[in-house]
Every structure is written in C-alpha cells, then in structure tokens.
Design an enzyme around this catalytic site. Sequence first.
Site, PDB file in Angstrom:
ATOM      1  N   GLN A 347       5.634   8.275 -78.189  1.00 35.59           N
ATOM      2  CA  GLN A 347       6.581   7.213 -78.526  1.00 35.59           C
ATOM      3  C   GLN A 347       7.992   7.768 -78.511  1.00 35.59           C
ATOM      4  O   GLN A 347       8.186   8.979 -78.617  1.00 35.59           O
ATOM      5  CB  GLN A 347       6.265   6.623 -79.909  1.00 35.59           C
ATOM      6  N   THR A 515       3.638  10.865 -85.159  1.00 30.64           N
ATOM      7  CA  THR A 515       2.258  11.340 -84.980  1.00 30.64           C
ATOM      8  C   THR A 515       1.455  10.223 -84.333  1.00 30.64           C
ATOM      9  O   THR A 515       0.428   9.785 -84.846  1.00 30.64           O
ATOM     10  CB  THR A 515       1.681  11.815 -86.332  1.00 30.64           C
ATOM     11  N   HIS A 516       1.990   9.709 -83.246  1.00 31.80           N
ATOM     12  CA  HIS A 516       1.320   8.654 -82.493  1.00 31.80           C
ATOM     13  C   HIS A 516       1.082   9.151 -81.070  1.00 31.80           C
ATOM     14  O   HIS A 516       1.634   8.623 -80.120  1.00 31.80           O
ATOM     15  CB  HIS A 516       2.159   7.366 -82.503  1.00 31.80           C
ATOM     16  N   ASN A 517       0.267  10.202 -80.963  1.00 31.87           N
ATOM     17  CA  ASN A 517      -0.097  10.742 -79.658  1.00 31.87           C
ATOM     18  C   ASN A 517      -1.229   9.880 -79.109  1.00 31.87           C
ATOM     19  O   ASN A 517      -2.200   9.619 -79.819  1.00 31.87           O
ATOM     20  CB  ASN A 517      -0.589  12.187 -79.783  1.00 31.87           C
ATOM     21  N   ASN A 555       1.050   3.852 -74.530  1.00 35.22           N
ATOM     22  CA  ASN A 555       1.368   3.627 -75.932  1.00 35.22           C
ATOM     23  C   ASN A 555       2.099   2.301 -76.102  1.00 35.22           C
ATOM     24  O   ASN A 555       2.559   1.690 -75.136  1.00 35.22           O
ATOM     25  CB  ASN A 555       2.188   4.789 -76.497  1.00 35.22           C
TER      26      ASN A 555
END
Lengths: 589, 253
Positions: A347, A515-517, A555
Amino acid sequence: MATKLNAVDVLIVGLGWTGGIIAKELASTKLKIVALERGGPRDTNPDFIDPQIHDELRYAARHDLMQNVRRETITFRNSESQTALPMRQLGSFLPGQGVGGAGVHWNGVTWRWLEWDHQARTRTVDKYGEKIIPSDMHLQDWPITYDDLEPYYDKFEKTCGTSGKAGNINGRKIDGGNIFEGSRKDEYPNPPMIAAQSMVMFEKAARNLGYHPFPNPSSNASRDYVNPDGVAFGQCHYCGFCERFGCEANAKASPHFTVIPLAVKNPNFELRTNSIVLKVNLDSTRKKAVSVTYLDARGREFEQPADLIVLSAYALGNVNLLLHSGIGEPYDPATGKGVVGRNYAYQCGGGATAFFDKKTILNRFMGAGALGTCMDDFNGDNYDFVKAGYIGGGGISCSNSGARPIQSHPTPRGTPRWGSDWKKAVVDNYDHAASVGNQGAVMAYRQNYLSLDPTYTDVFGRPLMRMTFNFQDNEIKQMNAQADICVTLAKEMGATKIDRNVPPVPYSIVPYQSTHNTGGAVFGADPSTSVLNKYLQVWDVPNLFVTGACVFPQNAGKNPTGPVGALAYWAVDAIKNQYLKNPGPLVDT
Amino acid sequence: MSTRDKSQGDVGRRDFLKLFGVAGAAASTLPLGGSASANETVAPAIGKPRHHGTDAAKSHAGDWGYEFFNVDESGFIEAAVDTLIPSDSTGPGAKELGVANYIDRQMAGGYGKGDRLYLEGPFGEGTPEQGYQLPMTPSELIRAGIADVSVYVQKNHKSTFDGLSAKDRAAVIADLDGKKIELPTVPTATFFGLLLQLTIEGYFADPMYGGNKDRAAWKMIGFPGAGAMYMDEIEPFRNKPYTAEPKGIQDLI
C-alpha cells in the site's frame, strides 16, 4: 533426522485469525486437528493486562509481539538490477508471531472491500477499455464477487463485534454510512464508536467539500457485546494503546480470545506452540501433500503427516512455505510464467499533517486503534480513472488511534530535530496536530514479486525469501493526487500550517508504512495466473489450502483483515460441505 | 546557558585538566576507535572525580550507576543527551531526567545486544532503501561512534566532548547531524540517528526504563501516561483541556 508422528486428519500451520477460524469451524467434524504455531502461547490475562500493556517502548518501539527477524527475515531490493540485502530489523511492516498472530496487535479496522476490489479488471475494462491498464500491470479479478462473499463478511463482523454504520442495506443508501459500499444484508453488530475532536472537524470539512464521510468500521467494541459464539467483549476504553499492543479489555477483537479458545475446547484439537514449520512434503506424484516438517522449541525435527493441510501463516510466511516446498511453479518475471510469488503488492500512504492553533484541543491520547472517520470518494472506482490518470485510489481518513509520545510528537517541517527549538515545537504542537491520511491501493506488476534469495539463509539453513518491489508510476500519481486532497481537507479543517506527505519513492523498507502485504499466492479462475482456485485450494495440490492476504490479486485502499476473515469462513465452508465429502479438486482445471 | 554548563562538575573537570595539563596527553594516547583500552590506563585518574566526587554525581544519573558505559563513555553520553534535549525554560533536559542511564541500560540489555537483529553475512552497503546493513549491534555501534567522535573532538578542540562548552558541544552535534564530520569507523548518519532515537525514547518512555524521571517529559507535553481509560471522557472533553497527573506503570501496580 525427523521423528515421524502419527497421522492426523487436518493440520493447520499458523494460528492467527484464519487458522483460528478454520480450527474452530472444523471442530464439529470430529476430525483430529493439529495446529502448529511458530510463536508462544498468549492470553489476555496475564499477557495483556493493564497497566503493563500500556508500555510504548516495549510493544510499539521494540516490537515485543512481532516476528523476530534474528531467526528468519526476508531480503529486499527495489528492482532486479539490484542485489537484494537482508531486512536486518523490522521497519516498513510488522508481521506478528505467537498465538493470535497479527490479529493480536492489529488496530481492528474491519472493512468489506469495495465491489470494484473484487472485480477490478472486469469493471475497469467495462468502464474505460483495456487501454487504460498499463502494460506491466497484472490487474486481475477475484474468482468470486462481493455478493458471493457478503454472508461471510457479515459472519466475520459479527464474530468481531464490529462497530460501525451501514451505508447500503439491500441497495438502500444511508446517509452517514459509506454510501459507496456494496449492498449489505444487515447493519453492523454494534453502533459506531464515539468520535474524537479531530474526527468531528474532519467530518465537517469533508461534508463542506461535498464528500461522504462515515465512521470507520471498528472491531474495538463500542459497547459490551457477546458474539454469536457466546464470546464476551468488553467496551473499548479508548486507552490509545491499540496498534502494536494486545487489548486488556477484550474490546479489540482478536483470535486469541474468540475463535481459538473455541477451537481448543474441542478434545480432538491439539495446539503445538513454538513449532516452526520448515516445509510441506509432497508424495512422488507432486499432486498430494503428505506431511509437514517442523522443529519444536528444542530444535527437534518432526514430520507430521496429515490428510488435509491448511497454510494460515502471515501472507509472506505462506508464500515462503510454498517456495521452500516446491509447490506451484515459482514466478519468473523474465518469461511471465509461474505463479508462486507473482502479484506481490503493498500500500502507499501519505497525506497531510494539519497543525492547529493552541485553542484547538484534540486530546489525541484518548484514542482507539480503529477510531477514525473515513471517506471513499476517491477509492475503488468511485472517481474517474481517466481524469485522475491512475487506477485504484485510497481511503482518506482522520484517525485518532492514540498519541504515545515516543512515536507521536509531530512538529512542522523545518523544525530542528533536536535542541531547545525542537522541544518547544514538540510542546507547542503535541496536542494540536491531526493527520489526514491516504490508504492507497497498490496494484500488481510484472516486476514486483517474491522469490528465494540466492545468498542469504535463515537460522534453519533455508534460503531467505527475496522481495523485489517498487512503487510504479500509477501509484506515484495516486499518492500525490491523494496527498493534495488531504491538504485541501486539512485546510478546510482550519489548519494554520499543513505539511504534505508522500511515502518515500523509491519504496524504502526502513520507515513504518503498513503491515498490509498482499499477494504471492493469489486466488483466481485461471491456473496460469493464480496459485489457488476460488476456494483457496492449491490448483496443483488439492489437499492443500492457503488463507490470508497472500491470496489477493492486488491490494486495495482498505485494511485487509475484513476480507481475510471472510475468506477464511468462505474456504472452511467449502472444506466442510464439499471437500470432506468428496476430497479432490473443487474446481476443474 | 544550560544548567550543565554551570555545573561544578564541568568546571571542575576543565580546571582539573588545565591545572595538570593532561588533556593533550590523554588525547594523544587515544587509539583510533578504541577509547576503551585508553580508559584502562588514562581514565581512572581523571574520570573518578568527574563522576563520583563532584556535585554532578548527585544528579539522578548518579543514582543508578552505569552498567555498560565506561567512565569516559558515560561522560560523553550525559553531555550528548544534555545537548540534544537541553534543560531550558520550556521544560526539563534529557540528562536531568536520567536519559543517559536509560541508554546505558538499553545498551546493556537485549536491544543493545541485537536480540532482534539479523546479523548474518555477507555484508554489503546497499541502498538507503535497503536499510541497516552494518555487522554491528546497537551497543557496538554506539561504543564505536562515541570513540570516533571523541577522537574527532580531541583532534579539533583538544578536549573531551563533555569538556566542551555548551555552545561547542551543540556545534559538534550540529555537524554530526549535518554529516559534516566523517567518522572513521561508523557512518555518521547511522550513529547520530541511533543516538537521537535513543535520547528521544528515553525522554518519553515509561519512567521504569530509567529516563523520564518523575514523568516530567509527559507532564511537559500533557500526556497522561499509562493509566489510560477515557470512554467517559472522550466526548465531554472534546476541544477542552484534560489535565491529569500522569502515571507510570510502576505508579499503578
């Protein structure tokens, strides 16, 4: 030499939200289930009790609940022309470790992703034609629609006690909720949280500018709540120690006190903590998973056979295990062939820091992880892609998640970093600054991917996973355009000074961003561009399922835990009602 | 003018060195990047009065004792944190809040020893985007950086860092921050970045870690600390000042 253990029916690797949901939902089958978790056991009492949990240094700065990269990390480079080097300490993202996983230290923002996010390619092509998609962008549809997932979103929200306001119930748009969301069958289980001062100001500003603000859907319970499984939640304290912390009140939904204890109650379930899975073993046909190899806390090697295996570690951990196990063809950007490691995405943030005069008192320390007001006017396809010049926008929000002073002491740009002038600026601005932030979607690209590193190894002797990632033009345009919108909102809020922020370009692994892998083991309708079918079942190995954010083809401009939880319920439904009755591929290739 | 500048410890130290003319001699025996060995032979004679025999030793810092830093290093760190966050009319300085002791304990403990750092080779410099790539733990980095800066100061000012005037100390710190000084052992920006990070951490962390004595940094900014429960306050206190005596974790147990 591995000690071979007795076979079990179901083996779950990683016990966070998705592993917990699957273990709990399969309890009724009477099957013998084992879960292996690389970290230790944890419980609210005594691990997260107040006041000890309100320790910014230990949890926020030193990452006490996170993965320890001393044992296993990744290597990183911006592009193939560079040599990847190890991520020697945590920075840009913070994977969890231990029972409950990242579900313990998340903020609790619980979205349903927008309809566009589920059908990004089709809806983009239908509206704008193929030409708008950059040639290196892997824009892919999910193999299921928002409507397919709606009941499962609902189930996850009720499990989590999500507090919010619906903006679309059965097609009826409701002012004050998110009018851009897909049609819901039901309202949120709890009313919205109490808005903080900065959010009141943001909401007014957004309305003045003609936008559509609404309260963040928050799994920080706005009141005492008992979920459909009979699990009791306390009311959120607005303590301001949420992200990176456990919750002393059981107000922030977490698998460690919801689904996992219910799974553990099952006499046929066994949890083995401090157990690191090294790989999944296949039989000679390479079409069937037979066991996993793991190490216990003492370093003893075991082989655990199972009929059905579910990889439910963190997104990056699942891809790592697939690569180490030789499951699925590794992606090769030169040929475009292969699927494992393909479509890694992230992101992009940024926005504006709004500084106010001293008469504006925000009490920023009265906060909660998911306490915020958001708007989706520039998210999904709620705006014109051609006019904007980019695809996939972001949610713009003003959040009040706490003001812990080691990490939150905003000063206007140009302030010295130390000395008396720095201190004066810290005092002058500490409670008079708010952040208007963009949570920008990042699309998938040919050149952004995960693979195994040729040089570095973890302490177990396995190659580290290598991340090759950079922000591309589409995202650079987006983060800049969104930052401009955030600046306009900050002005409308009455800021006397505004700092415009965009993330570092090239992408840097150093400062914390998100922490949006996502991606690396995506689900899809076509086995040449996906690892998993629509039930999260590995195309090549039908007795192996993979959950988590690694399944998203690209994403979104939203936090991923909502669809991650919903998809776990969706997948376990298919396992229970289809797979177990007739083990084999649930979708023909 | 900072209180540190006026302290007897400083004046005493400088006078002592002048009187006996040992400053230059001490400097010349400091090997590059190796002040630790120099301490054993040179420091005790001049170091003891500085830290244990003057009024300065009665400060909060003196209550704890140093676990990691030797006597020269602790003098450096006290002066450095005092420069980074000085005592002034806005609020307390880092030194008086015990931040030097905070850093000492961090360096002696797991963080300083790299308990969450991947330290396998090979080591390469990489790009800024690839982050920290040194084969050093935080405590090794801080120790080497202090030695580097000490050598620089001896060479250019004929003094220890803590022996400089407040103005000269600030000038050295500004040159480190501006990367105008190239250190021989550690990258200047990496050392300075860690020193500043540790100082701010110690200043604002819970007092149980050794800094932020009496929760004074929290009082200064209006952060109420660890006793946080605001479900009944968040709405009534919108845009209104909320004042509460901050509490640390140990105050609430």
